[in-house]
Design a protein around this motif. Sequence first.
Motif, PDB file in Angstrom:
ATOM      1  N   ASN A  17      37.838  34.655  34.711  1.00 32.48           N
ATOM      2  CA  ASN A  17      37.501  33.236  34.531  1.00 32.48           C
ATOM      3  C   ASN A  17      38.607  32.442  33.844  1.00 32.48           C
ATOM      4  O   ASN A  17      38.424  31.273  33.522  1.00 32.48           O
ATOM      5  CB  ASN A  17      36.182  33.104  33.775  1.00 32.48           C
ATOM      6  N   GLY A  18      39.748  33.060  33.608  1.00 32.77           N
ATOM      7  CA  GLY A  18      40.897  32.348  33.065  1.00 32.77           C
ATOM      8  C   GLY A  18      40.876  32.101  31.567  1.00 32.77           C
ATOM      9  O   GLY A  18      41.687  31.334  31.054  1.00 32.77           O
ATOM     10  N   VAL A  19      39.952  32.736  30.848  1.00 29.98           N
ATOM     11  CA  VAL A  19      39.883  32.570  29.394  1.00 29.98           C
ATOM     12  C   VAL A  19      41.003  33.353  28.719  1.00 29.98           C
ATOM     13  O   VAL A  19      41.601  32.890  27.757  1.00 29.98           O
ATOM     14  CB  VAL A  19      38.496  33.022  28.860  1.00 29.98           C
ATOM     15  N   ARG A  20      41.271  34.551  29.246  1.00 30.40           N
ATOM     16  CA  ARG A  20      42.359  35.400  28.749  1.00 30.40           C
ATOM     17  C   ARG A  20      43.341  35.622  29.891  1.00 30.40           C
ATOM     18  O   ARG A  20      42.939  35.663  31.053  1.00 30.40           O
ATOM     19  CB  ARG A  20      41.810  36.752  28.283  1.00 30.40           C
ATOM     20  N   PRO A  21      44.607  35.779  29.583  1.00 31.54           N
ATOM     21  CA  PRO A  21      45.594  35.984  30.651  1.00 31.54           C
ATOM     22  C   PRO A  21      45.497  37.383  31.268  1.00 31.54           C
ATOM     23  O   PRO A  21      45.073  38.336  30.625  1.00 31.54           O
ATOM     24  CB  PRO A  21      46.934  35.809  29.926  1.00 31.54           C
ATOM     25  N   ILE A  22      45.905  37.463  32.530  1.00 34.22           N
ATOM     26  CA  ILE A  22      45.994  38.734  33.238  1.00 34.22           C
ATOM     27  C   ILE A  22      47.459  39.150  33.250  1.00 34.22           C
ATOM     28  O   ILE A  22      48.331  38.352  33.606  1.00 34.22           O
ATOM     29  CB  ILE A  22      45.471  38.592  34.681  1.00 34.22           C
TER      30      ILE A  22
ATOM     31  N   ASP B 270      48.469  43.647  39.596  1.00 33.12           N
ATOM     32  CA  ASP B 270      48.812  44.637  40.613  1.00 33.12           C
ATOM     33  C   ASP B 270      47.629  45.557  40.912  1.00 33.12           C
ATOM     34  O   ASP B 270      47.317  45.824  42.072  1.00 33.12           O
ATOM     35  CB  ASP B 270      50.011  45.475  40.174  1.00 33.12           C
ATOM     36  N   LYS B 271      46.967  46.033  39.872  1.00 37.33           N
ATOM     37  CA  LYS B 271      45.814  46.917  40.056  1.00 37.33           C
ATOM     38  C   LYS B 271      44.657  46.187  40.733  1.00 37.33           C
ATOM     39  O   LYS B 271      43.985  46.741  41.601  1.00 37.33           O
ATOM     40  CB  LYS B 271      45.361  47.499  38.716  1.00 37.33           C
ATOM     41  N   LEU B 272      44.427  44.927  40.336  1.00 30.50           N
ATOM     42  CA  LEU B 272      43.357  44.145  40.947  1.00 30.50           C
ATOM     43  C   LEU B 272      43.677  43.858  42.409  1.00 30.50           C
ATOM     44  O   LEU B 272      42.789  43.906  43.261  1.00 30.50           O
ATOM     45  CB  LEU B 272      43.125  42.845  40.174  1.00 30.50           C
TER      46      LEU B 272
ATOM     47  N   THR C  18      35.806  41.695  28.886  1.00 35.09           N
ATOM     48  CA  THR C  18      37.235  41.477  29.115  1.00 35.09           C
ATOM     49  C   THR C  18      37.480  41.069  30.563  1.00 35.09           C
ATOM     50  O   THR C  18      38.238  40.143  30.841  1.00 35.09           O
ATOM     51  CB  THR C  18      38.040  42.750  28.775  1.00 35.09           C
ATOM     52  N   VAL C  19      36.830  41.757  31.496  1.00 35.75           N
ATOM     53  CA  VAL C  19      36.971  41.417  32.916  1.00 35.75           C
ATOM     54  C   VAL C  19      36.500  39.985  33.150  1.00 35.75           C
ATOM     55  O   VAL C  19      37.189  39.198  33.798  1.00 35.75           O
ATOM     56  CB  VAL C  19      36.178  42.399  33.813  1.00 35.75           C
ATOM     57  N   SER C  20      35.358  39.646  32.621  1.00 36.83           N
ATOM     58  CA  SER C  20      34.820  38.295  32.787  1.00 36.83           C
ATOM     59  C   SER C  20      35.788  37.243  32.255  1.00 36.83           C
ATOM     60  O   SER C  20      36.072  36.244  32.926  1.00 36.83           O
ATOM     61  CB  SER C  20      33.473  38.182  32.070  1.00 36.83           C
TER      62      SER C  20
ATOM     63  N   MET D 105      48.400  30.075  36.793  1.00 38.20           N
ATOM     64  CA  MET D 105      46.959  30.232  36.631  1.00 38.20           C
ATOM     65  C   MET D 105      46.380  30.932  37.861  1.00 38.20           C
ATOM     66  O   MET D 105      46.800  30.671  38.975  1.00 38.20           O
ATOM     67  CB  MET D 105      46.326  28.872  36.430  1.00 38.20           C
ATOM     68  N   ILE D 106      45.443  31.821  37.635  1.00 34.14           N
ATOM     69  CA  ILE D 106      44.857  32.571  38.740  1.00 34.14           C
ATOM     70  C   ILE D 106      43.889  31.708  39.537  1.00 34.14           C
ATOM     71  O   ILE D 106      43.357  30.722  39.042  1.00 34.14           O
ATOM     72  CB  ILE D 106      44.142  33.842  38.241  1.00 34.14           C
ATOM     73  N   ASN D 107      43.668  32.097  40.766  1.00 38.30           N
ATOM     74  CA  ASN D 107      42.727  31.413  41.641  1.00 38.30           C
ATOM     75  C   ASN D 107      41.374  32.118  41.509  1.00 38.30           C
ATOM     76  O   ASN D 107      41.068  33.044  42.258  1.00 38.30           O
ATOM     77  CB  ASN D 107      43.246  31.434  43.078  1.00 38.30           C
ATOM     78  N   THR D 108      40.604  31.681  40.539  1.00 38.52           N
ATOM     79  CA  THR D 108      39.324  32.310  40.210  1.00 38.52           C
ATOM     80  C   THR D 108      38.384  32.350  41.401  1.00 38.52           C
ATOM     81  O   THR D 108      37.757  33.379  41.671  1.00 38.52           O
ATOM     82  CB  THR D 108      38.662  31.556  39.033  1.00 38.52           C
ATOM     83  N   ARG D 109      38.290  31.256  42.127  1.00 38.72           N
ATOM     84  CA  ARG D 109      37.380  31.210  43.276  1.00 38.72           C
ATOM     85  C   ARG D 109      37.757  32.238  44.342  1.00 38.72           C
ATOM     86  O   ARG D 109      36.896  32.903  44.898  1.00 38.72           O
ATOM     87  CB  ARG D 109      37.388  29.821  43.908  1.00 38.72           C
ATOM     88  N   MET D 110      39.040  32.332  44.627  1.00 36.12           N
ATOM     89  CA  MET D 110      39.494  33.267  45.656  1.00 36.12           C
ATOM     90  C   MET D 110      39.254  34.714  45.210  1.00 36.12           C
ATOM     91  O   MET D 110      38.812  35.538  46.012  1.00 36.12           O
ATOM     92  CB  MET D 110      40.970  33.048  45.950  1.00 36.12           C
ATOM     93  N   ILE D 111      39.520  35.018  43.951  1.00 37.89           N
ATOM     94  CA  ILE D 111      39.278  36.373  43.445  1.00 37.89           C
ATOM     95  C   ILE D 111      37.793  36.705  43.547  1.00 37.89           C
ATOM     96  O   ILE D 111      37.423  37.775  44.038  1.00 37.89           O
ATOM     97  CB  ILE D 111      39.792  36.525  41.998  1.00 37.89           C
ATOM     98  N   LYS D 112      36.949  35.795  43.110  1.00 36.50           N
ATOM     99  CA  LYS D 112      35.503  36.047  43.168  1.00 36.50           C
ATOM    100  C   LYS D 112      35.009  36.168  44.607  1.00 36.50           C
ATOM    101  O   LYS D 112      34.134  36.988  44.898  1.00 36.50           O
ATOM    102  CB  LYS D 112      34.744  34.948  42.431  1.00 36.50           C
ATOM    103  N   SER D 113      35.566  35.372  45.520  1.00 35.07           N
ATOM    104  CA  SER D 113      35.125  35.455  46.916  1.00 35.07           C
ATOM    105  C   SER D 113      35.563  36.779  47.545  1.00 35.07           C
ATOM    106  O   SER D 113      34.802  37.391  48.291  1.00 35.07           O
ATOM    107  CB  SER D 113      35.613  34.263  47.733  1.00 35.07           C
ATOM    108  N   ARG D 114      36.769  37.245  47.226  1.00 36.94           N
ATOM    109  CA  ARG D 114      37.212  38.548  47.750  1.00 36.94           C
ATOM    110  C   ARG D 114      36.370  39.670  47.163  1.00 36.94           C
ATOM    111  O   ARG D 114      36.051  40.643  47.853  1.00 36.94           O
ATOM    112  CB  ARG D 114      38.686  38.778  47.459  1.00 36.94           C
ATOM    113  N   MET D 115      36.010  39.542  45.887  1.00 32.86           N
ATOM    114  CA  MET D 115      35.129  40.544  45.282  1.00 32.86           C
ATOM    115  C   MET D 115      33.802  40.576  46.029  1.00 32.86           C
ATOM    116  O   MET D 115      33.279  41.652  46.328  1.00 32.86           O
ATOM    117  CB  MET D 115      34.900  40.236  43.796  1.00 32.86           C
ATOM    118  N   ALA D 116      33.256  39.410  46.336  1.00 34.33           N
ATOM    119  CA  ALA D 116      31.976  39.339  47.043  1.00 34.33           C
ATOM    120  C   ALA D 116      32.096  39.936  48.451  1.00 34.33           C
ATOM    121  O   ALA D 116      31.216  40.688  48.885  1.00 34.33           O
ATOM    122  CB  ALA D 116      31.500  37.887  47.116  1.00 34.33           C
ATOM    123  N   LEU D 117      33.185  39.619  49.155  1.00 37.64           N
ATOM    124  CA  LEU D 117      33.385  40.159  50.499  1.00 37.64           C
ATOM    125  C   LEU D 117      33.470  41.682  50.509  1.00 37.64           C
ATOM    126  O   LEU D 117      33.016  42.336  51.444  1.00 37.64           O
ATOM    127  CB  LEU D 117      34.664  39.584  51.119  1.00 37.64           C
TER     128      LEU D 117
END
Length: 71
Positions: free
Chosen positions: A39-44, A50-52, A33-35, A1-13
Amino acid sequence: MINTRMIKSRMALLNLTQKDIAGKDCWDCALPTVSQKINGVRPITVKEADKLAIKLKCDNPKDYFTLFFNR
């Protein structure tokens, strides 16, 4: 499972929006789709991860693991 908080915080930074992730230079997809994926609703997929990681300037394997394989 992805770390949603960390991804969102890096996006904000980095002042990145979901629209930036949806763009042709990253995922080339619709905003909902991105949302759902961030947010873990659909798998990455590994290709999307890699692109993210590039977009989030995730330079070392430990950061990559923390973002995409750690809760």
